[in-house]
Design a protein around this motif. Structure first.
Motif, short mmCIF file in Angstrom:
data_model
loop_
_atom_site.label_atom_id
_atom_site.label_comp_id
_atom_site.label_asym_id
_atom_site.label_seq_id
_atom_site.Cartn_x
_atom_site.Cartn_y
_atom_site.Cartn_z
N ILE A 89 1.99 3.56 -11.74
CA ILE A 89 0.72 3.98 -12.44
C ILE A 89 0.41 5.51 -12.13
O ILE A 89 0.29 5.76 -11.07
N THR A 90 0.67 6.49 -13.14
CA THR A 90 0.23 7.90 -12.57
C THR A 90 -1.25 8.12 -12.74
O THR A 90 -1.86 7.21 -13.11
N ALA A 91 -1.26 9.29 -12.15
CA ALA A 91 -2.83 9.74 -11.96
C ALA A 91 -3.22 10.05 -13.47
O ALA A 91 -4.65 10.24 -13.72
N GLN A 92 -2.59 10.11 -14.71
CA GLN A 92 -2.94 10.08 -16.06
C GLN A 92 -3.13 8.60 -16.56
O GLN A 92 -3.11 8.37 -17.68
N PHE A 93 -2.82 7.40 -15.57
CA PHE A 93 -2.87 6.02 -15.99
C PHE A 93 -1.78 5.68 -17.10
O PHE A 93 -2.28 5.29 -18.20
N THR A 94 -0.72 6.33 -16.87
CA THR A 94 0.40 5.99 -17.78
C THR A 94 1.32 5.43 -16.82
O THR A 94 1.50 5.45 -15.57
N TYR A 95 2.39 4.42 -17.33
CA TYR A 95 3.33 4.12 -16.52
C TYR A 95 4.68 5.05 -16.34
O TYR A 95 5.11 5.50 -17.50
N ASP A 96 5.07 5.03 -15.18
CA ASP A 96 6.20 5.98 -15.03
C ASP A 96 7.23 4.94 -14.25
O ASP A 96 7.17 4.73 -13.01
N PRO A 97 8.31 4.75 -14.88
CA PRO A 97 9.25 4.06 -14.29
C PRO A 97 9.97 4.56 -13.02
O PRO A 97 10.50 3.86 -12.23
N ASP A 98 10.03 6.14 -12.95
CA ASP A 98 10.57 6.75 -11.64
C ASP A 98 9.56 7.04 -10.43
O ASP A 98 10.08 6.74 -9.38
N GLY A 99 8.39 6.82 -10.86
CA GLY A 99 7.68 7.24 -9.54
C GLY A 99 6.65 6.27 -9.02
O GLY A 99 6.14 5.65 -10.13
N TYR A 100 6.14 5.88 -7.99
CA TYR A 100 5.22 5.09 -7.60
C TYR A 100 4.78 5.21 -6.29
O TYR A 100 5.00 6.04 -5.65
N THR A 101 3.72 4.56 -6.15
CA THR A 101 2.86 4.49 -4.87
C THR A 101 2.91 3.06 -4.40
O THR A 101 3.20 2.25 -5.10
N GLU A 102 2.76 2.89 -3.02
CA GLU A 102 3.01 1.51 -2.49
C GLU A 102 1.68 0.74 -2.22
O GLU A 102 0.86 1.61 -1.65
N VAL A 103 1.72 -0.35 -2.59
CA VAL A 103 0.44 -1.33 -2.18
C VAL A 103 1.12 -2.23 -1.19
O VAL A 103 1.82 -3.25 -1.63
N ASP A 104 0.62 -2.43 0.03
CA ASP A 104 0.97 -3.24 1.06
C ASP A 104 -0.17 -4.41 1.49
O ASP A 104 -1.36 -3.70 1.89
N ILE A 105 0.21 -5.46 1.41
CA ILE A 105 -0.93 -6.51 1.67
C ILE A 105 -0.38 -7.23 2.75
O ILE A 105 0.66 -7.89 2.51
N ARG A 106 -1.27 -7.33 3.90
CA ARG A 106 -0.59 -8.51 4.90
C ARG A 106 -1.78 -9.49 5.04
O ARG A 106 -3.00 -9.25 5.11
N PHE A 107 -1.60 -10.75 5.11
CA PHE A 107 -2.17 -12.01 5.46
C PHE A 107 -2.03 -12.63 6.65
O PHE A 107 -1.02 -12.89 6.94
N THR A 108 -3.09 -12.61 7.34
CA THR A 108 -2.94 -13.00 8.89
C THR A 108 -3.87 -14.21 9.15
O THR A 108 -5.12 -13.99 8.67
N ASP A 109 -3.16 -15.36 9.58
CA ASP A 109 -4.41 -16.53 9.90
C ASP A 109 -5.12 -16.06 11.11
O ASP A 109 -4.88 -15.80 12.19
N ALA A 110 -6.40 -16.14 10.65
CA ALA A 110 -7.50 -15.75 11.67
C ALA A 110 -8.16 -17.08 12.43
O ALA A 110 -9.17 -16.88 12.84
N GLY A 111 -7.50 -18.09 11.90
CA GLY A 111 -8.03 -19.33 12.64
C GLY A 111 -9.28 -19.91 11.84
O GLY A 111 -9.82 -18.84 10.99
N ASP A 112 -9.82 -21.11 12.12
CA ASP A 112 -11.08 -21.28 11.39
C ASP A 112 -11.00 -21.50 10.00
O ASP A 112 -11.87 -21.31 9.17
N GLY A 113 -9.72 -21.71 9.46
CA GLY A 113 -9.35 -21.55 7.96
C GLY A 113 -9.79 -20.38 7.33
O GLY A 113 -10.04 -20.35 6.03
N THR A 114 -9.57 -19.31 8.04
CA THR A 114 -9.80 -17.95 7.41
C THR A 114 -8.58 -16.89 7.41
O THR A 114 -7.69 -17.09 8.44
N THR A 115 -8.51 -16.07 6.48
CA THR A 115 -7.30 -14.99 6.60
C THR A 115 -7.78 -13.70 6.69
O THR A 115 -8.88 -13.37 5.78
#
Lengths: 155, 106
Positions: A89-115
């Protein structure tokens, strides 16, 4: 001068009261259950948000009228530890098939049933780089200027 | 502000030069015109375009007008995304924990 400065990634750290498997599942398969309804790019109102659960899976919206609008795709699918998405999604809030930014999410077990969730949205300089055909007409100096501008803006 | 405006504004080489000088710190029109192969009115004209594109701001300092890079310009998109993810992740957290509570009760 060939200094390259890029905008700092957006980083968020949060802790959720659930094991990584559950957190990953809600983030991906359950994305429609939490995605802000106001945030979509299609002309029709947001019907649902979809993230296909696999490498290369589509990330898109379905409007209330059934129309589909792409947001990006899954770059890395490693349940329950890591998910990387391409945000087309561009700065103009349109879809751009060629350009992108990355969203990276890591999930780590922190014990006690929390992440612990480490979230990063990076490559934000590309929001400028893909901003339109004006870029193609500009010489190689623009990247430096963008860098200078962002450095000043964030100082 | 539309970002395409910002990039269109920087497409002109002299305007980019003016902008690069401002990236080093606030300057008056006179300071900027020094060493540039264009007239002072031409520099003013470039500044006007940069200002309209949301790239620079100006304020009076005594008898002269000082220009500087607008910290709200291109940083706006980042600020918007930052706020957006705060809201989205809070909603995600609530949803995960709501789900968790439901399972605990089951």
């Amino acid at each position: 001068m060939s200094q390259t400065i890029t905008p700092a990634p957006i980083r968020k750290t949060l802790s959720v009261r659930a094991p990584p498997e559950k957190a990953f599942e809600v983030f991906t398969a359950g994305i429609d259950r939490w995605w802000p309804r106001t945030h979509h790019i299609g002309k029709a109102e947001l019907g649902r948000a979809v993230l296909e659960p696999r490498n290369g899976g589509r990330w898109y919206e379905v409007g209330v009228d059934g129309s589909e609008c792409e947001w990006g795709e899954v770059l890395l699918w490693e349940p329950p530890r890591r998910l990387m998405l391409a945000w087309h999604i561009t700065a103009q809030f349109t879809y751009d098939p060629d350009g992108y930014t990355e969203v990276d999410i890591r999930f780590t077990d922190a014990g006690d049933g929390t992440t612990r969730i480490d979230f990063e949205h990076r490559g934000l300089e590309r929001l400028g780089a893909e901003a339109g055909s004006t870029i193609a007409r500009m010489d190689s100096g623009w990247g430096q200027i963008l860098g200078l501008f962002l450095a000043a803006a964030e100082a | 502000m539309a970002y395409s405006n910002a990039f269109a504004a920087l497409a002109d080489p002299t305007r980019r030069e003016v902008f690069e000088r401002l990236a080093q710190g606030p300057r008056s029109v006179g300071d900027l015109a020094e060493g540039l192969p264009v007239s002072r009115p031409a520099v003013s004209q470039h500044l006007k375009v940069l200002k309209e594109a949301g790239l620079v701001t100006d304020h009076p300092e005594g008898a002269r007008r000082v220009y500087q890079i607008d910290p709200q310009g291109l940083g706006q998109m980042r600020a918007w995304l930052d706020r957006f993810w705060d809201a989205a992740l809070a909603a995600f957290q609530a949803e995960v924990e709501r789900d968790d509570d439901k399972e605990d009760e089951a």
